[in-house]
Design an enzyme around this catalytic site. Structure first.
Site, short mmCIF file in Angstrom:
data_model
loop_
_atom_site.label_atom_id
_atom_site.label_comp_id
_atom_site.label_asym_id
_atom_site.label_seq_id
_atom_site.Cartn_x
_atom_site.Cartn_y
_atom_site.Cartn_z
N TYR A 68 0.87 -1.21 -0.06
CA TYR A 68 -0.12 0.06 -0.14
C TYR A 68 0.69 1.29 -0.06
O TYR A 68 0.35 2.25 -0.08
CB TYR A 68 -0.94 0.02 1.41
CG TYR A 68 -1.99 -0.90 1.12
CD1 TYR A 68 -1.88 -2.32 1.15
CD2 TYR A 68 -3.50 -0.69 0.62
CE1 TYR A 68 -2.70 -3.43 0.94
CE2 TYR A 68 -4.35 -1.68 0.51
CZ TYR A 68 -4.14 -2.76 0.58
OH TYR A 68 -5.05 -3.98 0.52
N ASP A 72 -3.03 -17.81 4.30
CA ASP A 72 -3.79 -18.58 3.42
C ASP A 72 -4.59 -19.53 4.67
O ASP A 72 -5.69 -19.79 4.64
CB ASP A 72 -3.30 -19.16 2.37
CG ASP A 72 -1.76 -19.83 2.62
OD1 ASP A 72 -1.17 -19.90 3.80
OD2 ASP A 72 -1.37 -20.54 1.94
N LYS A 100 2.70 -14.00 5.62
CA LYS A 100 3.04 -15.11 4.68
C LYS A 100 4.46 -15.38 4.33
O LYS A 100 4.94 -15.12 3.38
CB LYS A 100 2.43 -14.55 3.18
CG LYS A 100 2.50 -15.57 2.00
CD LYS A 100 1.43 -16.82 2.15
CE LYS A 100 1.63 -17.67 0.87
NZ LYS A 100 0.93 -19.01 1.23
N ASP A 115 -6.38 -6.26 4.95
CA ASP A 115 -7.55 -5.90 4.10
C ASP A 115 -8.33 -7.08 3.84
O ASP A 115 -9.56 -7.11 3.75
CB ASP A 115 -6.92 -5.20 2.98
CG ASP A 115 -7.71 -4.51 2.02
OD1 ASP A 115 -9.12 -4.28 2.29
OD2 ASP A 115 -7.39 -3.76 0.91
O1 LIG Z 1 -8.88 2.68 -0.50
C1 LIG Z 1 -9.35 1.92 -1.34
O2 LIG Z 1 -9.89 2.07 -2.22
C2 LIG Z 1 -9.71 0.45 -0.55
C3 LIG Z 1 -9.42 0.37 0.65
C4 LIG Z 1 -9.74 -0.73 1.48
O3 LIG Z 1 -10.11 -1.65 0.69
C5 LIG Z 1 -9.58 -0.82 2.87
O4 LIG Z 1 -9.11 -0.29 3.40
O5 LIG Z 1 -10.14 -1.91 3.63
MG LIG Z 2 -10.76 -3.31 1.98
#
Ligand SMILES: O=C(O)CCC(=O)C(=O)O
Ligand SMILES: [Mg+2]
Ligand SMILES: NC(=O)C1=CN([C@@H]2O[C@H](COP(=O)(O)OP(=O)(O)OC[C@H]3O[C@@H](n4cnc5c(N)ncnc54)[C@H](OP(=O)(O)O)[C@@H]3O)[C@@H](O)[C@H]2O)C=CC1
Length: 418
Positions: A161, A284, A231, A308
């Site tokens: 990210y 996983d 992972k 996420d």
């Molecule tokens: O910022 C986004 O478009 C996705 C972020 C996301 O999926 C989250 O933070 O759970």
């Molecule tokens: Mg998300």
């Protein structure tokens, strides 16, 4: 106060004391972003429910002064077509310390990078805390949803990210690939021509500050275990290092010792005397474990991408992302937000479940120390669900339920506060 477009209402600022504790006035100014897509549907019920809970709990003595700040599509109309995340929005969150936001759109592929991620990074909100708890009566695809009671601590500033990546075919991507092949001896890039490339930063400092928060939460909330999800079998120096640094921190700062020769560890909760287990699971396998043996998991600390994925998967076990709340936190700033996105196909229909943002508001009240109001929101949510007057996501899975609109569900919560 010198803002260009933000209008500061009457009220007072929340401040942070030298010990890191919040000083919360009775009339705090709280910045909020309405959000794109279904933001217009979920933000008004969230404000209505939070206001009603505060009013009921404190009989008019306390009241939030909401201050709208802008990001996403609305910012492009309030400022100019190219301004998606105005500097003064970030300034307002920094200044006022506690805020809440609706979802913001991120185009896939080209275009702007995620504004949600940008807010977290610009404010260094390194913890994404997402509790996952089942409310009696909520439809679930698993047999014993009551066993699901976890709190995800997702690292919010690093991993893929961080956006260190280059587009296939650009001179930048070619330069990185050339460097990797010629200077780093990398010969495993299968198709080096026209290949996009990304870098995944994971640091000791970033990992430890996240795991520290997760373990402190485990101690403060009398939870049984902390699981490091990674992972590391494949990505040894990023995900594997996350696991190693996590255990190291447990040892150095919480006095954890090896359990039965390791690698799991344990230590005594200094507040309760009970044993806390620190363990790890490969990502996983974890996605299977949360379906088959949810009762074995409690607090989870994990990297950004795993967190996420896990957030949405776990949310599905307790009713879906329509009721999955979250908080993005640094040591002094908190920005609360729903786990879901902008669900564009439902935008403006007053249809979706506002529960996720409302429960994010509940977390915000708890963060302010306004516990009585937070409890009323939870009562209201439980009552609204048991009355079976629910939004489409629950109604389609619940027998004998009555379909209500997003705004009506908010009113049901208020009615059921007790
Ligand atoms: O910022 C986004 O478009 C996705 C972020 C996301 O999926 C989250 O933070 O759970
Ligand atoms: Mg998300
Ligand atoms: N923090 C943020 O602001 C986030 C932003 N995003 C962004 O949002 C946009 C859309 O992303 P997408 O992948 O479609 O994910 P979304 O979370 O927006 O929606 C996916 C599906 O989840 C269900 N859903 C979402 N919100 C609700 C709700 N409040 N009540 C009930 N059901 C809900 C719907 O399912 P169904 O179709 O079954 O009814 C919806 O189609 C993208 O631009 C993405 O980047 C995504 C995640 C987080």
């Amino acid at each position: 106060m010198g803002y260009q477009k933000i209008e500061v209402p009457a009220g007072e600022k929340i401040t942070v004391g030298a010990n890191g504790a919040l000083n919360v006035p009775n009339n705090p100014i709280i910045p909020f972003i309405e959000g794109d897509g279904i933001g217009v549907d979920v933000t008004p019920p969230m404000k209505a429910v939070i206001d009603a809970a505060v009013d009921k709990a404190y009989g008019g003595e306390r009241k939030i002064s909401w201050m709208e700040v802008y990001a996403g599509e609305k910012a492009t109309t309030v400022y100019d077509a190219d301004t998606w995340l105005p500097e003064e929005t970030l300034e307002a969150f920094k200044d006022f310390k506690v805020g809440i936001k609706g979802p913001l759109t991120t185009p896939v592929g080209g275009g702007i990078r995620s504004l949600n991620v940008a807010i977290r990074q610009e404010l260094d909100l390194f913890v994404c805390q997402r509790p996952v708890l089942w409310f009696e009566g909520v439809p679930s695809p698993i047999k014993h949803p009551g066993d699901v009671d976890m709190v995800i601590f997702r690292e919010n500033s690093e991993d893929i990210y961080a956006g260190v990546e280059w587009k296939a075919g650009t001179p930048e991507a070619d330069k990185v690939i050339k460097f990797l092949r010629e200077e780093m001896g990398v010969n495993k890039i299968r198709f080096p021509e026209n290949c996009g490339i990304g870098v995944k930063p994971v640091s000791e400092e970033g990992t430890k500050r996240l795991v520290r928060k997760a373990l402190q939460y485990t101690v403060d909330n009398d939870r049984e275990s902390l699981t490091l999800v990674h992972k590391g079998n494949i990505m040894k120096f990023t995900e594997g290092a996350f696991k190693d640094w996590g255990y190291e921190l447990a040892k150095e700062e919480f006095g954890a010792e090896l359990l039965d020769g390791g690698p799991w560890m344990h230590f005594k909760n200094p507040k309760t005397g009970k044993q806390i287990i620190v363990k790890d699971v490969i990502a996983d396998a974890m996605l299977q474990q949360i379906l088959l043996r949810p009762a074995d998991y409690d607090v989870i600390a994990t990297l950004n991408l795993n967190g996420d994925y896990l957030s949405d998967a776990l949310a599905a076990e307790v009713g879906g992302i329509g009721i999955a709340p979250g908080a993005n936190m640094s040591d002094d700033v908190g920005v609360f937000e729903a786990t879901h996105g902008t669900a564009p196909k439902y935008a403006g229909q007053d249809k979706v479940n506002p529960g996720s943002l409302i429960l994010s508001g509940e977390m915000m009240l708890r963060h302010l120390g306004w516990i009585e109001a937070a409890d009323l929101v939870l009562n209201g949510m439980a009552g609204a669900i048991s009355s079976k007057r629910v939004t489409y996501d629950f109604e389609r899975l619940m027998e004998g339920a009555t379909l209500v609109k997003a705004s009506e569900f908010g009113q049901e919560i208020i009615k059921n506060m007790g």
